[in-house]
Write an enzyme that holds these catalytic residues in place. Structure first.
Site, PDB file in Angstrom:
ATOM      1  N   TYR A  68     -14.115  17.322 -16.413  1.00 11.78           N
ATOM      2  CA  TYR A  68     -14.584  15.940 -16.505  1.00 11.78           C
ATOM      3  C   TYR A  68     -15.788  15.739 -15.569  1.00 11.78           C
ATOM      4  CZ  TYR A  68     -14.313  10.873 -15.897  1.00 11.78           C
ATOM      5  OH  TYR A  68     -14.614   9.541 -15.827  1.00 11.78           O
TER       6      TYR A  68
ATOM      7  N   ASP B  21      -5.271  19.340 -14.744  1.00 10.32           N
ATOM      8  CA  ASP B  21      -5.621  18.001 -15.223  1.00 10.32           C
ATOM      9  C   ASP B  21      -5.156  17.944 -16.675  1.00 10.32           C
ATOM     10  OD1 ASP B  21      -6.831  15.747 -16.321  1.00 10.32           O
ATOM     11  OD2 ASP B  21      -8.633  15.917 -15.090  1.00 10.32           O
TER      12      ASP B  21
ATOM     13  N   ARG C 236       0.837  -1.200   0.000  1.00  8.79           N
ATOM     14  CA  ARG C 236       0.000   0.000   0.000  1.00  8.79           C
ATOM     15  C   ARG C 236       0.882   1.265   0.000  1.00  8.79           C
ATOM     16  NH1 ARG C 236      -1.523   1.365   4.652  1.00  8.79           N
ATOM     17  NH2 ARG C 236      -2.535  -0.563   5.268  1.00  8.79           N
TER      18      ARG C 236
HETATM   19  C1  LIG Z   1     -11.204   9.961 -17.127  1.00 13.38           C
HETATM   20  C2  LIG Z   1     -10.817  11.267 -16.626  1.00 13.38           C
HETATM   21  C3  LIG Z   1     -10.641  11.493 -15.257  1.00 13.38           C
HETATM   22  C4  LIG Z   1     -10.919  10.442 -14.211  1.00 13.38           C
HETATM   23  O1  LIG Z   1     -10.045   9.367 -14.317  1.00 13.38           O
HETATM   24  P1  LIG Z   1     -10.431   7.856 -13.929  1.00 13.38           P
HETATM   25  O2  LIG Z   1      -9.164   7.129 -14.242  1.00 13.38           O
HETATM   26  O3  LIG Z   1     -11.585   7.459 -14.770  1.00 13.38           O
HETATM   27  O4  LIG Z   1     -10.769   7.846 -12.478  1.00 13.38           O
HETATM   28  C5  LIG Z   1     -10.247  12.763 -14.848  1.00 13.38           C
HETATM   29  N1  LIG Z   1     -10.036  13.743 -15.741  1.00 13.38           N
HETATM   30  C6  LIG Z   1     -10.200  13.566 -17.067  1.00 13.38           C
HETATM   31  C7  LIG Z   1      -9.948  14.693 -18.003  1.00 13.38           C
HETATM   32  C8  LIG Z   1     -10.602  12.325 -17.558  1.00 13.38           C
HETATM   33  O5  LIG Z   1     -10.780  12.157 -18.870  1.00 13.38           O
END
Ligand SMILES: *Cc1c(COP(=O)(O)O)cnc(C)c1O
Length: 383
Positions: free
Chosen positions: A101, A173, A49
């Site tokens: 997202y 992001d 972990r």
């Molecule tokens: C898919 C996505 C996420 C979330 O990721 P997961 O791996 O599905 O938890 C966050 N930000 C963006 C832009 C995404 O496309």
């Protein structure tokens, strides 16, 4: 040795041959615990972990790709987002882009809104953003660029500068661009987040997330919460990402080449109302895209002429583009955000943002571009 280029780092950093056997591929350390020679005496690994050698290799590779000092890999993109939220003191104010997202919106507005205050704003409008920062005094600004699904582009350098001047951290992001096309830390951001589920792994067979940053203070906090809460990625999934990531550079080039051709095809099609692709000069933030990105990626959003019935007919008629959520894999996917990925956003909020029933999102894969264009052409002929 001179600093390696991306194409070399992605294959060699974290990919050193196994010292005990010479195996060219890193082993999957499928173990939960590690033997200690005497209490507290170990080789840096106590329990999976907290640390695992396969995950360590992936983290080294990803850190080098984002020019970061530290990287943490998690079980999903959303668990990586959650770690950032856990790291903030209760009652923190977070200013978040208004077209993020859908799962990020749900996580903030339905889960962490119990602990923190959120405001959602259009981060492409710097004047509006500056006013909001002055008024709301956030400790963290969260941007996604390009956004999902409208592919709006925010100026990372300008926003990071504004945030710093007002004592806030900037999180970007970077899922849509991958580290190949955009490096937010180099533009002044504090933390980069990826859903590795998408382009980084690229083969639609893993769910995973990653955080990259330079601050030692953030590292201590993220490690504490990852270990205390437990969203660490499994050794096997980390190994799959180590395998998939080797081709990230050539995949991203192929995604982009195909996407550019398809964007041009759609832009000239009479049944299409509007195409959004950062690489088109008609994109509203094309200039910023050229400045801060090294390429334009594989995501295209467009509006069909018509409504829900035309969209449904089109989506059902596609043969190569698979109708599925997610993105960034080698195979082409198509998504209807209003019904699928963004259904968790209330209809009125969705439509205020511009996510209507005739909006279609493509994740362009790396198949032959003519086959993909034929598929789109045939499906458009059906409506
Ligand atoms: C898919 C996505 C996420 C979330 O990721 P997961 O791996 O599905 O938890 C966050 N930000 C963006 C832009 C995404 O496309």
């Amino acid at each position: 040795m001179k600093e390696m280029k991306f194409e070399t780092k992605v294959i060699h950093v974290g990919g050193e041959p196994d010292p005990t056997t010479g195996a060219i591929m890193p082993p999957i350390f499928q173990t939960s615990t590690y033997v200690q020679s005497s209490p507290g005496e170990h080789k840096g690994y106590e329990y999976t972990r907290s640390h695992n050698p396969t995950r360590t290799r992936l983290q080294e590779c990803l850190a080098s790709l984002e020019n970061a000092k530290h990287c943490f890999v998690t079980a999903s993109g959303l668990s990586a987002s959650s770690l950032i939220m856990h790291m903030l003191p209760k009652g923190s104010r977070i200013l978040c882009g208004d077209d993020v997202y859908g799962g990020t919106y749900r996580l903030f507005s339905k889960v962490f809104s119990e602990f923190h205050d959120y405001k959602f704003v259009d981060t492409t409008d710097l004047n509006k953003l500056e006013n909001k920062i002055k008024e709301f005094k956030p400790s963290l600004i969260w941007i996604e660029t390009p956004t999902n699904p409208l592919l709006k582009i925010s100026d990372v350098r300008a926003i990071s500068t504004l945030a710093k001047a007002n004592g806030a951290l900037t999180v970007v992001d970077n899922t849509f661009m991958s580290p190949y096309f955009q490096n937010p830390l180099d533009l002044g951001a504090d933390i980069v987040l990826h859903s590795m589920t998408k382009f980084i792994n690229g083969h639609s067979d893993v769910v995973g997330g990653a955080l990259m940053f330079n601050s030692d203070e953030i590292k201590e906090k993220i490690f504490f919460y990852q270990n205390a809460i437990g969203p660490s990625q499994s050794p096997f999934d980390s190994w799959l990402v180590l395998r998939g990531i080797k081709t990230l550079a050539i995949r991203m080039k192929a995604h982009e080449q195909n996407a550019l051709k398809i964007a041009h095809f759609l832009e000239n099609h009479p049944k299409i109302e509007k195409v959004l692709y950062p690489g088109l000069p008609t994109h509203p933030q094309h200039k910023i895209a050229v400045e801060q990105m090294k390429g334009f990626g594989g995501m295209i959003t467009f509006f069909l002429r018509g409504g829900i019935s035309e969209s449904t007919q089109f989506l059902k008629s596609l043969k190569l583009f698979a109708l599925a959520e997610s993105l960034g894999g080698v195979e082409s996917l198509v998504d209807h955000p209003a019904i699928m990925t963004h259904a968790s956003i209330p209809k009125n909020v969705r439509e205020d943002l511009g996510i209507f029933d005739n909006l279609i999102r493509l994740s362009v894969g790396i198949e032959d571009s003519l086959d993909l264009i034929n598929d789109l052409e045939n499906a458009l002929a059906k409506i």
